[in-house]
Design an enzyme around this catalytic site. Structure first.
Site, mmCIF file in Angstrom:
data_model
loop_
_atom_site.group_PDB
_atom_site.id
_atom_site.type_symbol
_atom_site.label_atom_id
_atom_site.label_comp_id
_atom_site.label_asym_id
_atom_site.label_seq_id
_atom_site.Cartn_x
_atom_site.Cartn_y
_atom_site.Cartn_z
ATOM 1 C CB SER A 258 -0.876 0.014 1.245
ATOM 2 O OG SER A 258 -0.064 0.265 2.375
ATOM 3 C CE LYS A 259 -0.171 8.388 -0.194
ATOM 4 N NZ LYS A 259 1.126 8.762 0.327
#
Ligand code: GLU
Length: 507
Positions: A258-259
């Protein structure tokens, strides 16, 4: 062969999305097929301004070109689903006519009530399906007149009538045969009450109308595929081939990348810098970090695909020849930032200096670094690209040799200087003045002769010379650096040193 990349403009494209686009691109080019960009923007609530432009700019930067799309047009225009809105309703109605779909009138409150009632009866996360459908307000439970009256007067949705007891099997080009049982699936909405199709309907209708033969997309769409397969059956259309790409995992393999993970670990997940239009938060992209598009694309290609050749460094052209879906694995691919840097480094090395020059020059100017002649910058890039992994490292390298060392030197450097060597430098400069062919090889000869004549070892002389000329204790070939610095600059640097350190005889 017709392929498509069908992103939803809900934000910047994650590198997982770039990989999907890339694999579609590689196959399209390899098989002389066609690649379509289709923007799936039917969910207006998730629409993010600027996302479509971002997607196109990012893919263009990566060298992923389309044959058709909203930015270039084509025979299947329009390519934004919001502009194709009027087209989908007829297909939903066709399915109602054929008995594969039905009208449903339930309000949000009624749906909520249904969930509560079935939960109370012990059903975990009840869905709109064969079990609950008979208790709901829809065209299967209400009398025909009432259905007609409601259709005229009320908002309604069209739902897919999921068969009760059926196994849906389809072949996935990466996973082999995949089977789902319809009891695990619900009656998905196909047409929403505002007349917009949902993802499932629009996706299948457009893939059919655009003649798509291969659907290559992320693994997260695998659970939607049985519904899509049934939709093809219901429409009596030939279905495309499917391939679902493995997930991109965190470096430790512990879940989807994920970011947030990437932020914590200090690497980007977006190809270009993105500024969130709502929060103003800026996420730095691979481009702005100093990746070459060639390097990023090469690394991304390796996330899940294992080349048959014993090599890892590929140009886009080479990837086009080598890529195959058979060599894409089912297992999730771990993201490895060090590897990404290494691949980029290999591309930097291969890049002609003349192609790097404009980018380095641009960075040089934005950082307001002291003016530097073109030739000198080129020479420094030549040296730097052997060791730099990212573009800013080239700039930093060139800067560090172009700027004169700061005097007095730091204590740690000072302690490495040899007074004996320093004492003989004026005579070295004297010899340098007489060099006719100012080249690294000639400089090496002169230095060696000088050291011999003064009876000092090169291993003692070179470090001192390097420190006083560059302010650094290690780096590329000193002869090469001296060639780039030139006689005048060497003299200036020596004098600066001599005046600070009070060396008696200067030139
Ligand atoms: N719009 C979907 C997405 O955002 C497309 C999935 C597919 O390729 O079918 O990824």
């Amino acid at each position: 062969m017709v392929l498509r990349f069908a992103p939803s403009p809900t934000g910047p494209l994650h590198i997982g999305g770039v990989r999907t686009a890339l694999y579609n691109y590689l196959l399209a080019r390899q098989k002389n097929g066609k690649l379509i960009l289709r923007i799936e923007d039917t969910d207006q609530t998730r629409y993010v301004p600027g996302a479509e432009e971002y997607i196109i700019e990012a893919l263009t930067w990566c060298g992923i070109e389309f044959d058709e799309g909203p930015h270039i047009g084509g025979p299947n225009a329009p390519y934004r689903q919001s502009e194709r809105k009027s087209l989908y309703a007829q297909y939903a109605h066709l399915l109602v006519e054929r008995g594969w779909a039905y009208y449903a009138f339930d309000t949000e409150e009624e749906l909520e009530l249904m969930r509560k009632r079935f939960e109370a009866a012990g059903i975990i996360s009840p869905q709109y399906n064969a079990i609950t459908r008979p208790y709901m307000k829809n065209s299967l439970t209400l009398p025909p007149d009432e259905v007609q009256a409601r259709i005229r007067a009320e908002p309604y949705v069209i739902r897919f009538l999921m068969p009760r007891n059926k196994e849906v099997r389809f072949y996935d080009e990466i996973r082999g045969w995949v089977a789902f049982h319809t009891k695990e699936l619900d009656d998905k909405v196909l047409l929403k009450s505002d007349g917009m199709p949902t993802y499932h309907l629009a996706n299948v209708v457009d893939d059919h109308l655009m003649g798509v033969t291969h659907v290559i997309r992320g693994e997260e769409w695998l659970p939607s595929t049985p519904l899509h397969v049934l939709l093809y059956e219901a429409f009596e259309w030939e279905k495309p081939k499917f391939a679902h790409l493995p997930l991109l995992l965190r470096p430790d393999g512990g879940g989807k990348l994920s970011k947030r993970d990437a932020d914590q670990l200090g690497f980007p997940v977006f190809p270009l810098t993105w500024k969130d239009p709502e929060t103003g938060e800026v996420s730095v992209g691979f481009r702005e970090r100093g990746f070459l598009p060639e390097g990023l694309v090469n690394y991304i290609a390796l996330l899940g695909w294992h080349p048959a050749e014993e090599k890892e460094v590929f140009t886009l052209e080479e990837l086009t020849h080598s890529f195959s879906l058979e060599r894409v694995s089912r297992a999730g691919a771990r993201f490895d930032y060090e590897k990404a840097r290494w691949i980029n480094q290999q591309h930097l090395r291969r890049m002609p200096t003349s192609s790097l020059l404009p980018q380095v020059r641009a960075a040089w100017e934005t950082q307001n670094l002291p003016p530097i002649p073109e030739e000198k910058l080129s020479q420094l890039i030549d040296l730097a690209k052997e060791r730099a992994a990212l573009l800013p490292e080239i700039v930093e390298f060139a800067r560090s040799f172009h700027e004169r060392p700061f005097m007095p030197l730091e204590a740690a450097l000072e302690s490495r200087l040899s007074p004996e060597v320093i004492q003989h430098i004026p005579s070295l400069i004297e010899s340098l003045i007489h060099i006719e062919n100012w080249k690294a090889e000639e400089l090496e000869n002169v230095l060696k002769n000088w050291a011999k004549a003064k009876n000092i070892s090169l291993s003692k002389a070179l470090p001192t010379l390097r420190i006083l000329l560059t302010g650094q204790h290690s780096g590329p070939s000193l002869y090469k650096l001296m060639e780039i610095l030139g006689l005048e600059e060497i003299k200036i640097r020596w004098q600066a040193f001599a005046s600070v350190y009070g060396v008696s005889r200067s030139v």
